[in-house]
Design a protein around this motif. Sequence first.
Motif, PDB file in Angstrom:
ATOM      1  N   MET A   1     -15.203  72.723  50.977  1.00 23.86           N
ATOM      2  CA  MET A   1     -15.938  71.591  51.542  1.00 23.86           C
ATOM      3  C   MET A   1     -17.441  71.775  51.384  1.00 23.86           C
ATOM      4  SD  MET A   1     -13.913  70.914  55.099  1.00 23.86           S
ATOM      5  CE  MET A   1     -15.223  69.820  55.620  1.00 23.86           C
ATOM      6  N   SER A   2     -18.155  70.681  51.190  1.00 27.79           N
ATOM      7  CA  SER A   2     -19.605  70.725  51.075  1.00 27.79           C
ATOM      8  C   SER A   2     -20.215  71.191  52.387  1.00 27.79           C
ATOM      9  CB  SER A   2     -20.129  69.335  50.713  1.00 27.79           C
ATOM     10  OG  SER A   2     -21.526  69.287  50.873  1.00 27.79           O
ATOM     11  N   SER A   3     -21.385  71.870  52.268  1.00 29.25           N
ATOM     12  CA  SER A   3     -22.074  72.310  53.482  1.00 29.25           C
ATOM     13  C   SER A   3     -22.691  71.129  54.216  1.00 29.25           C
ATOM     14  CB  SER A   3     -23.156  73.335  53.126  1.00 29.25           C
ATOM     15  OG  SER A   3     -24.093  72.756  52.222  1.00 29.25           O
ATOM     16  N   THR A   4     -22.884  70.022  53.517  1.00 28.82           N
ATOM     17  CA  THR A   4     -23.400  68.799  54.142  1.00 28.82           C
ATOM     18  C   THR A   4     -22.457  67.640  53.810  1.00 28.82           C
ATOM     19  OG1 THR A   4     -24.814  68.402  52.202  1.00 28.82           O
ATOM     20  CG2 THR A   4     -25.802  69.546  54.085  1.00 28.82           C
ATOM     21  N   PRO A   5     -21.256  67.638  54.407  1.00 28.39           N
ATOM     22  CA  PRO A   5     -20.262  66.616  54.063  1.00 28.39           C
ATOM     23  C   PRO A   5     -20.724  65.227  54.475  1.00 28.39           C
ATOM     24  CG  PRO A   5     -19.589  67.820  56.033  1.00 28.39           C
ATOM     25  CD  PRO A   5     -20.795  68.527  55.477  1.00 28.39           C
ATOM     26  N   ALA A   6     -20.287  64.242  53.723  1.00 23.03           N
ATOM     27  CA  ALA A   6     -20.621  62.858  54.053  1.00 23.03           C
ATOM     28  C   ALA A   6     -19.592  61.949  53.419  1.00 23.03           C
ATOM     29  CB  ALA A   6     -22.017  62.504  53.555  1.00 23.03           C
ATOM     30  N   LEU A   7     -19.302  60.856  54.105  1.00 19.96           N
ATOM     31  CA  LEU A   7     -18.397  59.838  53.592  1.00 19.96           C
ATOM     32  C   LEU A   7     -19.240  58.676  53.087  1.00 19.96           C
ATOM     33  CD1 LEU A   7     -15.671  59.907  56.396  1.00 19.96           C
ATOM     34  CD2 LEU A   7     -15.487  60.872  54.103  1.00 19.96           C
ATOM     35  N   ILE A   8     -19.280  58.480  51.789  1.00 22.22           N
ATOM     36  CA  ILE A   8     -20.091  57.442  51.165  1.00 22.22           C
ATOM     37  C   ILE A   8     -19.177  56.489  50.416  1.00 22.22           C
ATOM     38  CG2 ILE A   8     -22.024  56.929  49.633  1.00 22.22           C
ATOM     39  CD1 ILE A   8     -22.855  58.681  51.929  1.00 22.22           C
ATOM     40  N   ASP A   9     -19.317  55.179  50.664  1.00 20.61           N
ATOM     41  CA  ASP A   9     -18.464  54.218  49.957  1.00 20.61           C
ATOM     42  C   ASP A   9     -19.120  53.762  48.654  1.00 20.61           C
ATOM     43  OD1 ASP A   9     -20.339  52.235  50.532  1.00 20.61           O
ATOM     44  OD2 ASP A   9     -19.084  51.162  51.959  1.00 20.61           O
ATOM     45  N   ARG A  10     -18.461  52.852  47.941  1.00 12.26           N
ATOM     46  CA  ARG A  10     -18.931  52.387  46.629  1.00 12.26           C
ATOM     47  C   ARG A  10     -20.280  51.695  46.689  1.00 12.26           C
ATOM     48  NH1 ARG A  10     -14.659  48.282  44.922  1.00 12.26           N
ATOM     49  NH2 ARG A  10     -14.541  47.990  47.194  1.00 12.26           N
ATOM     50  N   PHE A  11     -20.645  51.229  47.875  1.00 13.02           N
ATOM     51  CA  PHE A  11     -21.878  50.461  48.028  1.00 13.02           C
ATOM     52  C   PHE A  11     -23.001  51.293  48.636  1.00 13.02           C
ATOM     53  CE2 PHE A  11     -18.111  47.777  48.383  1.00 13.02           C
ATOM     54  CZ  PHE A  11     -18.300  46.944  47.292  1.00 13.02           C
ATOM     55  N   GLY A  12     -22.766  52.611  48.688  1.00 11.21           N
ATOM     56  CA  GLY A  12     -23.797  53.517  49.180  1.00 11.21           C
ATOM     57  C   GLY A  12     -23.905  53.608  50.682  1.00 11.21           C
ATOM     58  N   ARG A  13     -22.955  53.005  51.401  1.00 10.14           N
ATOM     59  CA  ARG A  13     -22.992  53.049  52.867  1.00 10.14           C
ATOM     60  C   ARG A  13     -22.353  54.349  53.359  1.00 10.14           C
ATOM     61  NH1 ARG A  13     -20.226  47.179  53.482  1.00 10.14           N
ATOM     62  NH2 ARG A  13     -18.731  48.369  52.248  1.00 10.14           N
ATOM     63  N   LYS A  14     -22.982  54.974  54.311  1.00  9.52           N
ATOM     64  CA  LYS A  14     -22.493  56.226  54.878  1.00  9.52           C
ATOM     65  C   LYS A  14     -21.682  55.939  56.131  1.00  9.52           C
ATOM     66  CE  LYS A  14     -24.064  60.771  56.506  1.00  9.52           C
ATOM     67  NZ  LYS A  14     -25.258  61.617  56.755  1.00  9.52           N
ATOM     68  N   VAL A  15     -20.456  56.404  56.173  1.00 11.63           N
ATOM     69  CA  VAL A  15     -19.579  56.202  57.322  1.00 11.63           C
ATOM     70  C   VAL A  15     -19.771  57.348  58.302  1.00 11.63           C
ATOM     71  CG1 VAL A  15     -17.176  56.097  58.097  1.00 11.63           C
ATOM     72  CG2 VAL A  15     -17.896  54.825  56.053  1.00 11.63           C
ATOM     73  N   THR A  16     -20.229  57.008  59.502  1.00 14.64           N
ATOM     74  CA  THR A  16     -20.495  58.014  60.531  1.00 14.64           C
ATOM     75  C   THR A  16     -19.781  57.707  61.838  1.00 14.64           C
ATOM     76  OG1 THR A  16     -22.474  56.794  61.232  1.00 14.64           O
ATOM     77  CG2 THR A  16     -22.776  58.542  59.578  1.00 14.64           C
ATOM     78  N   TYR A  17     -18.981  56.633  61.852  1.00 14.59           N
ATOM     79  CA  TYR A  17     -18.431  56.087  63.105  1.00 14.59           C
ATOM     80  C   TYR A  17     -16.974  55.711  62.866  1.00 14.59           C
ATOM     81  CZ  TYR A  17     -18.210  52.513  66.926  1.00 14.59           C
ATOM     82  OH  TYR A  17     -17.871  51.738  68.017  1.00 14.59           O
ATOM     83  N   VAL A  18     -16.089  56.267  63.685  1.00 15.05           N
ATOM     84  CA  VAL A  18     -14.655  55.980  63.592  1.00 15.05           C
ATOM     85  C   VAL A  18     -14.164  55.438  64.921  1.00 15.05           C
ATOM     86  CG1 VAL A  18     -12.354  56.986  63.335  1.00 15.05           C
ATOM     87  CG2 VAL A  18     -14.200  57.713  61.828  1.00 15.05           C
ATOM     88  N   ARG A  19     -13.393  54.366  64.834  1.00 14.79           N
ATOM     89  CA  ARG A  19     -12.730  53.814  66.011  1.00 14.79           C
ATOM     90  C   ARG A  19     -11.243  54.129  65.880  1.00 14.79           C
ATOM     91  NH1 ARG A  19     -16.019  49.350  68.348  1.00 14.79           N
ATOM     92  NH2 ARG A  19     -14.099  48.655  69.322  1.00 14.79           N
TER      93      ARG A  19
END
Length: 331
Positions: A1-19
């Motif tokens: 895993m990356s030391s700075t993981p991030a969820l990035i979609d096709r449009f460059g939006r970063k997902v930081t919030y899960v319901r």
Amino acid sequence: MSSTPALIDRFGRKVTYVRLSITDRCDFRCVYCMGEDMEFLPREEILSLEECGRIVRAFVDLGVSKVRITGGEPMVRKDALKLFQDIGHLEGLHELTLTTNGSQLARYAKDLREAGVKRVNISLDSLDDQTFKRITRVGELDKVMAGIQAAKEAGFDNIKLNTVMMRGINDHELTDLVDFAIGGELDISFIEEMPLGEVDHSRANSWFSNDETLRLLKEQYDLLPSAETTGGPAKYWRVAGTRTKIGFISPHSHNFCEDCNRVRVTCKGELYLCLGQEDKVDLMHILRSGQDDDALRQAIIDAMQIKPKGHDFDIRRAQPSVVRFMSMTGG
């Protein structure tokens, strides 16, 4: 895993919030959320609390910093408190929040706060017993009021009321609800009704835009625009001279998809990339087929590539934009 993981979609939006929904069941039957005679899922088709915890850990490992637990009504789930205690103090999880109808808060508010819940959103669509019963079908307003009081006494960082304003049903209570929030030093958000699932009223007739809500409130209150955010889609105004801010969640009149940072997981383990679209990934299969956490994280990463640009709500359609009820996706 990356030391700075991030969820990035096709449009460059970063997902930081899960319901995350932990149940499709509820002790209310709100007219905008579910049908009157619902068929709920059998237990074996619902994520266990341990599986819920595993999903939360996977998202937090991937850089998600905010998790909101929803339902149905999450606190009617047996032993739901154990999940909050399990995940409430995860390293990297900066904010654990709860959306609730308030009916169980008199019992659980103190324990939820101790478990690490920082904020609660409480649905409140009316202050009148009869109107409240009309909207919830079976709800008891007194229980919700007791729950709001218990939440205040428990000392959450923030308590916010959520109101779905509906023309001809509760729109006459607009200022009463704001006055209640001001008097209790609470925040309040107005949410435009969403065309999800078949309902027993005409949404085209009952829909009440937040533009109209804001216009009416400006006639009664000194509202100051605010850049404050809680990480969700609400746009806020401060009520001058009070501790209350008023939020507007406007999926119809002001599409907020451009900077969407959210995904949803249903109680069936379905990862929905957009509330208003059907794109999803089955996480339950991964959890129950013996695959490890690396596989779970990779499935979540891969899912970002099918996150759509936005939803396409149209309140004027005869059929709902999405056939599943709000309660099925997570409130």
